[in-house]
Design an enzyme around this catalytic site. Structure first.
Site, short mmCIF file in Angstrom:
data_model
loop_
_atom_site.label_atom_id
_atom_site.label_comp_id
_atom_site.label_asym_id
_atom_site.label_seq_id
_atom_site.Cartn_x
_atom_site.Cartn_y
_atom_site.Cartn_z
N SER A 13 -7.05 -6.35 4.12
CA SER A 13 -6.13 -7.43 3.63
C SER A 13 -4.49 -7.71 3.04
O SER A 13 -3.90 -8.59 3.21
CB SER A 13 -7.32 -7.80 2.67
OG SER A 13 -7.28 -7.40 1.72
N LEU A 92 -1.96 11.97 7.27
CA LEU A 92 -1.41 12.73 8.20
C LEU A 92 0.04 14.18 7.93
O LEU A 92 0.19 14.19 7.36
CB LEU A 92 0.22 11.27 8.51
CG LEU A 92 -0.65 9.80 8.47
CD1 LEU A 92 0.48 8.57 8.80
CD2 LEU A 92 -1.11 9.80 10.43
N ASN A 106 3.35 3.43 2.66
CA ASN A 106 1.81 3.25 1.56
C ASN A 106 1.57 2.81 0.77
O ASN A 106 2.91 2.35 -0.04
CB ASN A 106 1.78 4.96 1.81
CG ASN A 106 0.16 4.09 1.67
OD1 ASN A 106 -0.84 3.98 2.11
ND2 ASN A 106 -0.34 5.60 0.92
N HIS A 108 -0.96 2.17 -2.10
CA HIS A 108 -1.90 2.53 -3.25
C HIS A 108 -2.19 2.31 -4.12
O HIS A 108 -1.35 1.99 -5.14
CB HIS A 108 -1.23 4.35 -3.45
CG HIS A 108 -2.17 5.09 -4.20
ND1 HIS A 108 -2.90 5.76 -3.04
CD2 HIS A 108 -2.62 5.49 -6.15
CE1 HIS A 108 -4.28 7.22 -4.75
NE2 HIS A 108 -3.89 6.48 -5.19
N THR A 140 5.45 11.42 2.32
CA THR A 140 6.41 11.63 2.79
C THR A 140 4.56 13.23 2.93
O THR A 140 4.02 12.91 2.77
CB THR A 140 6.96 12.74 1.87
OG1 THR A 140 6.08 12.75 0.57
CG2 THR A 140 8.07 11.77 0.98
N LEU A 143 1.01 14.57 -0.29
CA LEU A 143 -0.35 13.19 -0.41
C LEU A 143 -0.03 12.76 -1.38
O LEU A 143 0.29 12.91 -2.64
CB LEU A 143 -1.19 13.68 -0.20
CG LEU A 143 -2.60 12.07 -0.63
CD1 LEU A 143 -2.75 11.20 0.81
CD2 LEU A 143 -4.27 12.43 -0.86
N GLU A 173 -2.23 -6.24 -5.10
CA GLU A 173 -1.13 -5.65 -3.88
C GLU A 173 -0.64 -6.30 -2.56
O GLU A 173 0.55 -6.54 -2.37
CB GLU A 173 -2.88 -4.99 -3.33
CG GLU A 173 -2.73 -3.13 -4.35
CD GLU A 173 -4.08 -2.96 -3.13
OE1 GLU A 173 -4.16 -2.25 -1.65
OE2 GLU A 173 -4.46 -2.38 -4.12
C1 GRF Z 1 -6.07 -1.62 -1.08
O1 GRF Z 1 -6.34 -0.88 -1.80
C2 GRF Z 1 -4.97 -0.04 -0.60
O2 GRF Z 1 -4.46 0.49 -1.72
C3 GRF Z 1 -5.84 1.30 -0.40
O3 GRF Z 1 -6.77 0.63 0.41
C4 GRF Z 1 -7.58 -0.66 0.07
C5 GRF Z 1 -7.28 -1.08 1.71
O4 GRF Z 1 -7.85 -2.94 1.57
N1 GRF Z 1 -5.04 2.23 0.51
P1 GRF Z 1 -7.09 -3.57 2.88
O5 GRF Z 1 -7.98 -3.30 3.60
O6 GRF Z 1 -5.60 -4.06 2.84
O7 GRF Z 1 -8.34 -4.89 2.62
#
Ligand code: GRF
Length: 186
Positions: A13, A92, A106, A108, A140, A143, A173
């Site tokens: 998503s 990674l 990334n 998070h 980096t 993690l 997000e």
């Molecule tokens: C998100 O909450 C992201 O922050 C985490 O995993 C989830 C992934 O959701 N690392 P999507 O695949 O983007 O729907």
């Protein structure tokens, strides 16, 4: 125009939010969606949006070195300037990160430096936090510890479960990641 590859493992998503944002005067365009799982639902969604896709199955590669070498072959063909990890559930190596130093983002689902790693929402609820959120950071070798590029906060509401809080954070997000990518690409 910056070339962006998005790495996913599942639903995608955040990937869809990023793909939809890269139009018009946006300084970047997607060149590849690369999944660590051939069955990742996000692959079909990317293809529907007209973006090239590839999968390098993590399970099909015993060693991380072999997996990363296969990832690199796909990435070298697509020549991305920027990598966006979006629900990419593989850690990674230092060597891989060095290969794209300062060019891997990334997202998070916590307000880093709080709750790196997994189960962020359960940990925020268990701690009785009154707010939660998400972070986009540079990747980096350590993690979830690279420089923060942006954050969004959301309230934790009475009666929240892991699922309701995760849904509220995920919405944030989808707003944050495109905004940070646009700024970063520019
Ligand atoms: C998100 O909450 C992201 O922050 C985490 O995993 C989830 C992934 O959701 N690392 P999507 O695949 O983007 O729907």
């Amino acid at each position: 125009m910056k070339r962006v590859a998005i790495l996913i493992s599942g639903t995608g998503s955040n990937m869809v939010a990023l793909l939809r944002s890269m139009t018009g005067d946006h300084p970047a365009r997607p060149v590849l969606v690369l999944a660590s799982d051939r069955a990742a639902p996000g692959l079909a969604r990317a293809a529907e949006l007209g973006v090239a896709t590839a999968a390098v199955d993590r399970r099909g590669h015993g060693s991380r070195a072999g997996f990363e070498a296969a990832l690199l072959r796909e990435l070298e063909a697509a020549r991305p300037d920027i990598l966006c990890l979006a629900g990419f559930m593989c850690v990674l190596s230092e060597a891989f990160v060095a290969r794209f130093a300062g060019r891997i983002l990334n997202i998070h689902p916590s307000l880093l430096p709080k709750y790196p790693g997994l189960h962020t929402h359960a940990r925020a609820l268990a701690a009785g936090d009154s707010e939660a959120g998400c972070t986009v950071h540079l990747v980096t070798a350590e993690l979830d510890a690279g420089p923060v590029l942006g954050q969004r906060r959301v309230p934790v509401l009475a009666g929240d479960t892991e699922e309701t809080l995760a849904a509220r954070v995920l919405e944030a997000e989808h707003d944050l990641y495109p905004e940070v990518l646009r700024r970063f690409a520019a």
